[in-house]
Design a protein around this motif. Structure first.
Motif, PDB file in Angstrom:
ATOM      1  N   GLU A   1       0.831  -1.202   0.000  1.00 24.74           N
ATOM      2  CA  GLU A   1       0.000   0.000   0.000  1.00 24.74           C
ATOM      3  C   GLU A   1       0.866   1.252   0.000  1.00 24.74           C
ATOM      4  N   PHE A   2       1.916   1.224   0.805  1.00 23.34           N
ATOM      5  CA  PHE A   2       2.793   2.390   0.849  1.00 23.34           C
ATOM      6  C   PHE A   2       3.505   2.592  -0.483  1.00 23.34           C
ATOM      7  N   VAL A   3       4.048   1.521  -1.047  1.00 21.70           N
ATOM      8  CA  VAL A   3       4.766   1.631  -2.313  1.00 21.70           C
ATOM      9  C   VAL A   3       3.834   2.099  -3.419  1.00 21.70           C
ATOM     10  N   THR A   4       2.575   1.644  -3.372  1.00 20.67           N
ATOM     11  CA  THR A   4       1.604   2.087  -4.375  1.00 20.67           C
ATOM     12  C   THR A   4       1.369   3.588  -4.259  1.00 20.67           C
TER      13      THR A   4
ATOM     14  N   SER B   1      13.531  12.266  -7.085  1.00 24.70           N
ATOM     15  CA  SER B   1      14.172  12.535  -5.795  1.00 24.70           C
ATOM     16  C   SER B   1      13.175  12.387  -4.653  1.00 24.70           C
ATOM     17  N   ALA B   2      11.941  12.854  -4.873  1.00 25.66           N
ATOM     18  CA  ALA B   2      10.906  12.722  -3.840  1.00 25.66           C
ATOM     19  C   ALA B   2      10.613  11.255  -3.546  1.00 25.66           C
TER      20      ALA B   2
ATOM     21  N   LEU C   1      11.201   6.595   0.300  1.00 24.17           N
ATOM     22  CA  LEU C   1      11.687   5.266   0.644  1.00 24.17           C
ATOM     23  C   LEU C   1      12.693   5.332   1.792  1.00 24.17           C
ATOM     24  N   THR C   2      13.576   6.314   1.723  1.00 24.33           N
ATOM     25  CA  THR C   2      14.614   6.439   2.748  1.00 24.33           C
ATOM     26  C   THR C   2      14.022   6.803   4.105  1.00 24.33           C
TER      27      THR C   2
ATOM     28  N   LEU D   1      13.196  -1.926  -1.432  1.00 26.95           N
ATOM     29  CA  LEU D   1      12.365  -2.654  -2.384  1.00 26.95           C
ATOM     30  C   LEU D   1      13.016  -3.966  -2.793  1.00 26.95           C
ATOM     31  N   ILE D   2      12.170  -4.964  -3.010  1.00 29.75           N
ATOM     32  CA  ILE D   2      12.639  -6.266  -3.485  1.00 29.75           C
ATOM     33  C   ILE D   2      12.628  -6.261  -5.002  1.00 29.75           C
ATOM     34  N   PRO D   3      13.750  -6.581  -5.658  1.00 30.30           N
ATOM     35  CA  PRO D   3      13.790  -6.532  -7.124  1.00 30.30           C
ATOM     36  C   PRO D   3      12.871  -7.569  -7.753  1.00 30.30           C
TER      37      PRO D   3
END
Length: 1185
Positions: free
Chosen positions: A1104-1107, A1142-1143, A1148-1149, A1155-1157
């Motif tokens: 959800e966060f990555v989306t 950059s954002a 992520l940082t 992230l998993i490739p």
């Protein structure tokens, strides 16, 4: 079906053969068998699951019908290694299993299931707990694997973050468990703050783990270890009486000794932790404040903390005592702000001073070299972090500093026993003296005491090193004079010390200098009377001159440390007196050389003279003040100002160039001095006025300059002519002098010009002459910055002597001798500082490129025929010349002084031939070699960047294999860890994709005009410019046709760049975003689908966060649902997209997301994988195109 016992026995035998092979061939064979049996499923880079399982490959010879494990996935490999580790007590098996398990974790940790990750860590801890009698090297390996797991899993696995709690179970068990636990902690602390790999892919993840470990675990570990140390010193820890056998070292050691070693090692690792996260190079300057976190404050403010460490030093024997002293060095370096107030800091400083006083007073442990060295480091670091006024206000400071002074004097005199300590002690006193200028309220008695100490320390240092000369020569000991860089570092500190009481320190130096000068004069008298026979005279002369080398270096350090704004006429007069001593010595030495030639040359003494003049130039030449230095010089030598002193220096430079032709080091340092004299506007003007300088300009190729005759002075010759160029062009009206300067070159070139055939050019003397001439000319043109001066050289050389260069290339290509000619031509066509901008009516730029085409074609034709198979010979014998050719073309294309449109318009074959040979040279380089030689890769990507800006799209056509090669090379180059290569590769992709986007947009506009047959004038002009023959250019550009023919190219590039942005910790986000923007414009749908694959690959709780973050990054650009990117090629939209990238990385940082490739079988086929399927069919490749 093999049983488990059979497998274990089989692999135990293989491991024994691996580590105890009968031959290197057997070891290599066994290694292949073990790697096949326990695959890591990674490519050469170790960064992902291979597209084809290793188990599908044929087994190595000797493994037929062997009892192997059934392995299909990385998890199976981990399970097999665990079985083997549990089943065999053999240390060699344990070593192999743990090293292979670490490789597996580094390659495949991200794809392991959560349960697998937990089981791995739990198993390692339990295995170590169940086997406390493991060999020390096995324990170290287990701790290393645990550290790797911790670094990788810290962000996601909460169970990984309780290291102290997990190891506490060891510390609360038996004594052997306690020792093993501490040994593991030491390795964990060390490994968790290092990357563990050579690639920066996960460095951000490692830094976060290291910082979190520092904040949550490290102090607890340090506190526990310190409590253990306290218990050891108080002797309230019970030990078993039995002895423990160490397999590796073949000796017995009691539990108490092992525990002491383990606990001291942990304390040292804690205190040496990279608290600031800077990862400083240990080889750097031994100075720095240890950034202990404020949470450690109670420990450092404890009144028993520092005394306990000093007590441990007294109680323990070497080598443990030296480790405790290392701990004290770190403790002494803590920042002042760590303490809550002045009172606490004062107690800490007093404790440190008391501990130092006790060690000096009792001499405890000072008979051990390591203890002695570390104690001197302690003094140096303590003074570096404790200001002078802070120490001086403490009671007993005068007695304390007196003790250190006595210790320092004895240490300097003990150079043979502890030669490394002098540097630290000089640093201690140098900082004391430098601080005195800032603290004016020091007690007079303290000031006078320090000043008296500096005089004595200076005298003892000089005397000791002078007296050590015969001993060093007789016993062939290391001579500091042979390492000038290290010597100068120490002498600069001595100079600062001497400046405290400069007149008295200089007087002490002169008092040592004069008696040696008398001895030297006696030897010179003997030489004048011909009494130079036998070895005794030479030995005595060498000893005396080596002593003088020390003295000249020290005088140079005295003068070089002159403070420009704090000096006085009295002190400058002292410098003048010291300078007269050096000049008198130089005159006497010169007289000896004049009488006996090179028989009695002394390299150390002449190197000292050169260094002296460098320091004098720094302090007095170019300065408006400091005239008092010339008072004594004027009396004795008639040197009354800077210009006359420069003349003296120039005469020494000329003498060295005449006498030291056999010595590369002396010539190099002499030319560096010459270069320093010619640096700066006023300096070079003064140098130009000197008669000696004018004579050098008029006779720069004089046979008296012996270094011209030696082939080892190639770089020195270039530097020589670089300096002469700066001097020659320092005057405005210098055309006549320029032509006079070039006369010797003309004579040599005219002799070669008389040769009629290529065979005559191939004579060895001609090769040597060609290399010398063009190397010298290259050095001469490199510093030229102005257009006027460069055109002066250009008109002299071109076109008269260009045929010589072309014939020489024809004769000597592809021999490495041709590289010298190519390097000259690369500088000749280099438009540095716009020096090659010709008048608008001049044809010179067209003529230059025609000759460039001939140069590239001539060399390329010959180098293409050369086959080099030896890896060590590939670059010097083939790729070096090719990389220079790439540089030549790149400088022509990027110089912006050649109108290439003229070549296309008039169908001049020069441009076709140059580009044809360029492509031929590129295709002759395997991609592995291209990325394997950094200089070749840099030249290649620079050329591609310049070529694709305009000329690639101007080509009438391009072979498919060439186009695919260029795309493959770009894809590999953007994955380079070198920023230079990556940035130019990204620029190349951006150039190509921008053209494709513009063509696509233009075609869409034309289609919207309902089939209008009238093309706009711009399109017609582009087609005419592309045409290099009478044939009609195709309506569709060949580049667009190839992208249709090979539909996997753009998606593959997109995936590669996206993976770098999403999964790599790179500092080149802005660079990557430029081509990525255009690729996403061209591949919108595929970008969305691929990022969806990335999201699905993540852990469910993270999706959800990555989306949400993906929306910020992509949808603003792709769907323009909100304000942001309007998806055009304007600079504004490109910059907005770069900001979105950059954002995204910041999000992520900040949320600690790694992230998993996406696995390779889920992503697009790389360009290189699709080359074999290159056909005209458009149905191959990815359907998302």
């Amino acid at each position: 079906m093999a049983t488990q016992e059979e497998r274990i026995a089989y692999y135990t035998t293989l491991c024994e053969q691996l580590y105890n092979p009968k031959s290197s061939e057997e070891r290599e064979q066994v290694q292949k068998m073990l790697e096949y049996s326990f695959p890591t499923f990674s490519g050469e880079t170790g960064s992902g699951i291979a597209s084809q399982s290793q188990q599908q490959q044929p087994p190595p010879p000797g493994m037929e019908n062997s009892p192997t494990f059934a392995i299909v996935t990385p998890t199976d490999t981990a399970s097999a290694l665990r079985i083997l580790l549990e089943g065999s007590p053999n240390p060699l098996v344990q070593t192999f299993c743990l090293s292979r398990l670490k490789q597996l974790i580094l390659a495949q940790f991200s794809i392991f299931e959560r349960e697998t990750k937990l089981q791995l860590r739990t198993f390692l801890l339990e295995y170590c707990f169940m086997h406390p009698d493991l060999e020390p090297f096995v324990i170290s390996q287990i701790a290393g694997v645990l550290a790797s797991l911790t670094r990788f899993g810290w962000a996601d696995m909460e169970e990984y973050r309780n290291i102290h709690k997990d190891i506490q179970q060891f510390l609360q068990a038996s004594m052997d468990h306690r020792i093993v636990g501490l040994q593991m902690l030491a390795i964990l602390i060390q490994d968790i703050q290092t990357s563990g790999t050579n690639t920066p892919v996960r460095s951000a993840q490692y830094r976060k783990a290291a910082a979190a470990f520092r904040d949550t675990q490290l102090f607890n570990i340090f506190e526990t270890s310190f409590e253990t140390l306290t218990g050891l010193l108080q002797r309230n820890i019970p030990f078993d009486k039995r002895m423990f056998y160490f397999f590796q070292f073949n000796y017995r050691s009691g539990q108490e000794d092992r525990l002491k070693d383990a606990v001291i090692t942990v304390l040292l690792k804690c205190l040496s932790y990279d608290f600031a996260g800077t990862n400083l190079d240990d080889a750097g300057e031994d100075f720095g404040v240890v950034q202990i976190p404020s949470s450690w404050r109670p420990m450092f403010e404890d009144e028993n903390f520092v005394p306990t460490l000093f007590n441990a030093y007294r109680e323990l024997q070497p080598p443990l005592s030296s480790k405790v002293m290392e701990c004290l060095v770190q403790v002494a370096s803590v920042r002042k702000a760590l303490f809550s107030g002045d009172a606490e800091r004062s107690k800490f400083v007093l404790n440190m001073m008391q501990g130092v006083r006790d060690i000096i007073f009792t001499g405890q442990g000072m008979n051990d070299t390591n203890n002695y060295n570390e104690f001197c480091r302690l003094l140096y670091r303590f003074r570096a972090t404790a200001p002078l006024n802070e120490m001086a206000e403490k009671p007993g400071y005068v007695d304390w500093i007196s003790l250190i002074a006595d210790f320092s004097l004895k240490a300097v005199q003990s150079w043979k026993w502890a030669p490394e300590t002098t540097h630290y002690l000089l640093g201690f006193w140098s900082r004391i003296i430098q601080s005195m200028t800032h603290y004016q309220q020091l007690n007079d008695s303290i000031v006078q005491k320090i000043k008296s100490i500096t005089i004595e320390l200076t005298r003892i240092y000089i005397t000791t090193n002078i007296e050590s000369v015969p001993t060093r020569m007789e016993e062939m000991l290391d001579d500091p004079l042979e390492n000038e860089e290290s010597l100068v570092e120490s002498l600069v500190m001595l100079g600062h010390i001497a400046r405290c009481k400069y007149e008295q320190s200089s007087a002490a130096l002169v008092a040592i200098f004069d008696p040696i000068a008398l001895q030297y004069q006696e030897l010179i008298t003997q030489a004048a009377s011909g009494m130079t026979g036998g070895d005794s005279f030479k030995e005595a002369l060498e000893v005396i001159e080596t002593k003088f080398a020390w003295l000249v270096y020290i005088i140079a350090a005295f003068i070089g440390t002159r403070p420009a704004f704090l000096s006085s006429e009295e002190l400058d007069s002292v410098d003048g007196q010291l300078t007269t001593k050096v000049l008198q010595l130089m005159d006497v030495n010169q007289a000896l050389q004049n009488q006996h030639g090179s028989t009695f040359l002394n390299q150390k003494l002449d190197m000292a003279f050169v260094y002296f003049f460098m320091q004098f130039r720094k302090s007095y030449i170019g300065e408006t003040n400091g005239k008092s230095v010339y008072t004594k010089l004027a009396e004795l030598f008639g040197i009354s100002d800077q210009i006359l002193m420069i003349d003296v220096i120039m005469r020494k430079i000329v003498n060295n160039l005449q006498c030291w032709g056999h010595n590369e080091v002396v010539i190099r340092r002499t030319l560096e001095l010459f270069n320093e004299l010619a640096t700066g506007y006023s300096a070079v003007k003064n140098l130009r006025k000197i008669e000696t300088t004018r004579l050098v300009l008029q006779n720069h190729m004089s046979p008296e300059f012996a270094f011209f005759e030696s082939s080892k002075h190639q770089q020195n010759r270039m530097l020589y002519y670089q300096v002469l160029c700066k001097v020659l062009f320092s005057e405005d009206n210098n055309e006549r002098e320029f032509h006079a300067f070039m006369k010797p070159f003309e004579s040599r070139l005219q002799q070669i010009e008389m040769l009629d055939s290529v065979e005559q050019f191939r004579q060895e003397p001609v090769r040597r002459a060609l290399q010398d001439i063009f190397r010298d000319l290259r050095g001469f043109i490199q510093p030229i910055q102005t257009r006027r001066h460069y055109l002066m050289f250009f008109d002299w050389f071109y076109p008269d002597y260009m045929p010589i260069l072309l014939k020489a290339l024809e004769a000597w290509s592809p021999d490495p001798a041709a590289n010298t000619l190519l390097k000259f031509f690369a500088d000749f066509v280099f438009n540095r500082s716009q020096r090659l901008n010709f008048p608008i009516s001049s044809p010179n730029s067209i003529l230059i490129f025609r000759d460039t085409s001939r140069v590239i074609s001539t060399f390329g034709r010959h180098i293409s025929e050369r086959q080099v198979t030896n890896e060590s010979e590939k670059y010097p014998y083939k790729y070096k010349g090719i990389s220079i050719c790439f540089n030549i073309l790149s400088r022509c294309l990027g110089g912006r002084y050649i109108n290439f449109g003229v070549f296309w318009l008039y169908q001049d074959k020069a441009i076709d031939e140059a580009f044809h040979m360029m492509f031929q040279l590129m295709l002759s380089i395997p991609l592995d070699d291209l990325m394997g030689f950094p200089k070749l890769a840099r030249a290649f990507v620079t050329l591609l960047d310049d070529f694709t800006q305009e000329q690639l799209t101007a080509l009438p056509t391009l072979e498919p294999n060439t186009f695919l090669y260029l795309m493959q090379a770009c894809e590999l180059a953007v994955e380079s860890t070198e920023s230079f290569i990556l940035s130019h590769a990204c620029a190349t992709i951006n150039n190509i994709c921008t053209f494709v986007a513009q063509e696509t947009e233009k075609n869409e506009i034309l289609k919207s005009l309902n089939g209008s047959n009238n093309e706009d004038a711009t399109s017609n002009e582009q087609q005419r410019r592309r045409s290099s023959s009478s044939k009609q250019a195709p309506a569709t550009h060949w580049l667009m046709s190839y992208l249709t023919q090979f539909p996997n190219i753009l998606p593959s590039l997109l995936v590669t760049l996206l993976n770098l942005v999403l999964f790599d910790d790179t500092q080149d986000q802005w660079t990557l975003s430029r081509p990525l923007y255009v690729l996403m414009l061209l591949q919108k749908q595929y970008a969305v689908e691929y990022t969806s694959q990335v999201i699905n690959q993540q852990l469910p709780e993270r999706r959800e966060f990555v989306t949400k973050v993906r929306y910020i990054f992509f949808f603003r650009a792709l769907n323009t649902m909100t304000e942001g990117v309007d998806w055009t090629l304007t600079i504004k939209d490109r910059e907005r997209f770069s900001q979105n990238v950059s954002a995204f990385r910041r999000e992520l940082t900040m949320n600690n997301i790694v992230l998993i490739p996406v696995s390779l079988d889920q992503s697009i086929t790389r360009i290189s994988d699709g080359v074999g399927n290159s056909t005209t069919t458009t149905t191959t490749g990815n359907t998302l195109m």
